[in-house]
Design a protein around this motif. Structure first.
Motif, mmCIF file in Angstrom:
data_model
loop_
_atom_site.group_PDB
_atom_site.id
_atom_site.type_symbol
_atom_site.label_atom_id
_atom_site.label_comp_id
_atom_site.label_asym_id
_atom_site.label_seq_id
_atom_site.Cartn_x
_atom_site.Cartn_y
_atom_site.Cartn_z
ATOM 1 N N ARG A 147 -6.942 -4.864 3.381
ATOM 2 C CA ARG A 147 -5.861 -5.597 2.698
ATOM 3 C C ARG A 147 -4.841 -4.618 2.109
ATOM 4 N NH1 ARG A 147 -6.961 -8.232 -2.801
ATOM 5 N NH2 ARG A 147 -5.729 -6.489 -3.528
ATOM 6 N N LYS A 148 -5.321 -3.550 1.497
ATOM 7 C CA LYS A 148 -4.414 -2.561 0.912
ATOM 8 C C LYS A 148 -3.591 -1.866 1.998
ATOM 9 C CE LYS A 148 -5.090 -2.712 -3.528
ATOM 10 N NZ LYS A 148 -3.993 -2.910 -4.480
ATOM 11 N N ARG A 149 -4.210 -1.589 3.147
ATOM 12 C CA ARG A 149 -3.462 -0.992 4.257
ATOM 13 C C ARG A 149 -2.380 -1.949 4.740
ATOM 14 N NH1 ARG A 149 -8.655 1.180 7.197
ATOM 15 N NH2 ARG A 149 -8.866 3.171 6.145
ATOM 16 N N SER A 150 -2.734 -3.234 4.838
ATOM 17 C CA SER A 150 -1.750 -4.242 5.263
ATOM 18 C C SER A 150 -0.602 -4.336 4.263
ATOM 19 C CB SER A 150 -2.415 -5.613 5.414
ATOM 20 O OG SER A 150 -3.371 -5.591 6.435
ATOM 21 N N GLU A 151 -0.922 -4.313 2.977
ATOM 22 C CA GLU A 151 0.119 -4.361 1.942
ATOM 23 C C GLU A 151 1.044 -3.150 2.057
ATOM 24 O OE1 GLU A 151 -2.097 -4.627 -1.694
ATOM 25 O OE2 GLU A 151 -2.509 -6.776 -1.428
ATOM 26 N N GLU A 152 0.463 -1.988 2.321
ATOM 27 C CA GLU A 152 1.268 -0.760 2.476
ATOM 28 C C GLU A 152 2.166 -0.870 3.705
ATOM 29 O OE1 GLU A 152 3.158 2.645 1.788
ATOM 30 O OE2 GLU A 152 1.828 1.623 0.396
ATOM 31 N N THR A 153 1.631 -1.438 4.786
ATOM 32 C CA THR A 153 2.430 -1.640 5.996
ATOM 33 C C THR A 153 3.602 -2.566 5.706
ATOM 34 O OG1 THR A 153 0.513 -1.266 7.416
ATOM 35 C CG2 THR A 153 2.358 -2.469 8.385
ATOM 36 N N VAL A 154 3.346 -3.638 4.974
ATOM 37 C CA VAL A 154 4.418 -4.577 4.609
ATOM 38 C C VAL A 154 5.469 -3.870 3.763
ATOM 39 C CG1 VAL A 154 4.944 -6.626 3.211
ATOM 40 C CG2 VAL A 154 3.037 -6.676 4.822
ATOM 41 N N ARG A 155 5.039 -3.072 2.780
ATOM 42 C CA ARG A 155 6.006 -2.328 1.941
ATOM 43 C C ARG A 155 6.842 -1.374 2.785
ATOM 44 N NH1 ARG A 155 1.981 -2.573 -1.828
ATOM 45 N NH2 ARG A 155 0.990 -0.636 -1.189
ATOM 46 N N THR A 156 6.197 -0.695 3.725
ATOM 47 C CA THR A 156 6.925 0.237 4.598
ATOM 48 C C THR A 156 7.960 -0.513 5.438
ATOM 49 O OG1 THR A 156 5.027 1.720 4.682
ATOM 50 C CG2 THR A 156 6.656 1.945 6.451
ATOM 51 N N ILE A 157 7.552 -1.631 6.014
ATOM 52 C CA ILE A 157 8.478 -2.423 6.835
ATOM 53 C C ILE A 157 9.627 -2.948 5.984
ATOM 54 C CG2 ILE A 157 8.680 -4.582 8.140
ATOM 55 C CD1 ILE A 157 5.831 -3.966 9.222
ATOM 56 N N GLN A 158 9.344 -3.407 4.766
ATOM 57 C CA GLN A 158 10.402 -3.894 3.882
ATOM 58 C C GLN A 158 11.383 -2.777 3.533
ATOM 59 O OE1 GLN A 158 7.919 -5.515 0.756
ATOM 60 N NE2 GLN A 158 8.269 -7.616 1.469
ATOM 61 N N THR A 159 10.857 -1.581 3.299
ATOM 62 C CA THR A 159 11.728 -0.440 2.998
ATOM 63 C C THR A 159 12.611 -0.110 4.191
ATOM 64 O OG1 THR A 159 10.103 0.461 1.458
ATOM 65 C CG2 THR A 159 11.734 2.003 2.330
ATOM 66 N N GLU A 160 12.009 -0.101 5.382
ATOM 67 C CA GLU A 160 12.790 0.180 6.595
ATOM 68 C C GLU A 160 13.827 -0.911 6.843
ATOM 69 O OE1 GLU A 160 9.866 0.707 9.660
ATOM 70 O OE2 GLU A 160 9.181 2.628 8.839
ATOM 71 N N LEU A 161 13.466 -2.161 6.609
ATOM 72 C CA LEU A 161 14.399 -3.271 6.791
ATOM 73 C C LEU A 161 15.561 -3.161 5.815
ATOM 74 C CD1 LEU A 161 15.069 -5.882 8.260
ATOM 75 C CD2 LEU A 161 13.643 -7.096 6.594
ATOM 76 N N ALA A 162 15.265 -2.803 4.572
ATOM 77 C CA ALA A 162 16.338 -2.615 3.582
ATOM 78 C C ALA A 162 17.274 -1.491 4.028
ATOM 79 C CB ALA A 162 15.745 -2.299 2.207
ATOM 80 N N HIS A 163 16.709 -0.426 4.588
ATOM 81 C CA HIS A 163 17.530 0.684 5.085
ATOM 82 C C HIS A 163 18.424 0.214 6.238
ATOM 83 C CE1 HIS A 163 18.764 4.681 6.270
ATOM 84 N NE2 HIS A 163 18.351 4.420 7.501
ATOM 85 N N VAL A 164 17.847 -0.529 7.172
ATOM 86 C CA VAL A 164 18.628 -1.046 8.305
ATOM 87 C C VAL A 164 19.748 -1.941 7.798
ATOM 88 C CG1 VAL A 164 18.510 -2.595 10.313
ATOM 89 C CG2 VAL A 164 16.804 -0.799 10.017
ATOM 90 N N ALA A 165 19.453 -2.781 6.802
ATOM 91 C CA ALA A 165 20.486 -3.667 6.242
ATOM 92 C C ALA A 165 21.607 -2.847 5.607
ATOM 93 C CB ALA A 165 19.864 -4.618 5.219
#
Length: 181
Positions: A78-96
């Motif tokens: 679960r913690k790995r999944s949460e970290e993956t979600v945070r990473t994707i959100q950070t990358e998405l914010a960068h793309v935006a």
């Protein structure tokens, strides 16, 4: 395993969680209140494991000694999944941000190029009017050149006006055209 090695929990606590968990343990023992926490352990194999622990302090009836009774669940995935979600959100914010920067760049280029194009067109019209000996139309073209020069000099200030205008009527920019002879 826990019963045989009283200090095992302290030995396998992740160093970054140790102070917090030792304080929580002491507080729960002092107040005899339940504890619920998520923290990291280092397994015998050296693997990092996240656990969710829910436990209560219980007093042994015979000895009066305090001990923990509860459940510990491995939440590493679960913690790995949460970290993956945070990473994707950070990358998405960068793309935006990059996309917004691209839109802003295009808008600034338009705000600069559009008046410059109008200046060139009006200057060409002015020269043709003057060649045709039509001084009044040449003067009108020169006034348009001056107005377009002032508009170009406003630069990025026009981007804000353009953005406000496009929010009201998307895709409907106002462009001036000079009459050509």
């Amino acid at each position: 395993e826990w019963l045989g090695e009283g200090e095992l929990w302290l030995q396998i606590l992740h160093p970054d969680d140790r102070d917090r968990m030792v304080a929580a343990d002491a507080e729960a023992r002092r107040t005899l209140s339940p504890m619920s926490a998520e923290y990291r352990l280092i397994t015998r194999g050296g693997r990092l494991a996240w656990v969710s622990e829910k436990a209560a302090v219980v007093r042994d009836v015979a000895t009066g000694e305090l001990y923990w009774q509860g459940v510990m669940v491995d939440i590493t995935e679960r913690k790995r999944s949460e970290e993956t979600v945070r990473t994707i959100q950070t990358e998405l914010a960068h793309v935006a941000r990059v996309a917004t920067l691209g839109e802003l760049t295009a808008s600034i280029a338009h705000e600069i190029n559009q008046p410059l194009g109008a200046i060139v067109n009006n200057a060409s019209a002015c020269l043709r009017w003057l060649a045709a000996k039509n001084v009044e139309e040449g003067r009108r073209s020169a006034e348009l050149i001056r107005a377009d020069g002032h508009r170009a000099a406003q630069g990025p200030g026009g981007v804000r006006r353009h953005a406000a205008r496009s929010r009201r009527r998307p895709g409907m920019g106002q462009h001036r055209r000079a009459a050509l002879p």
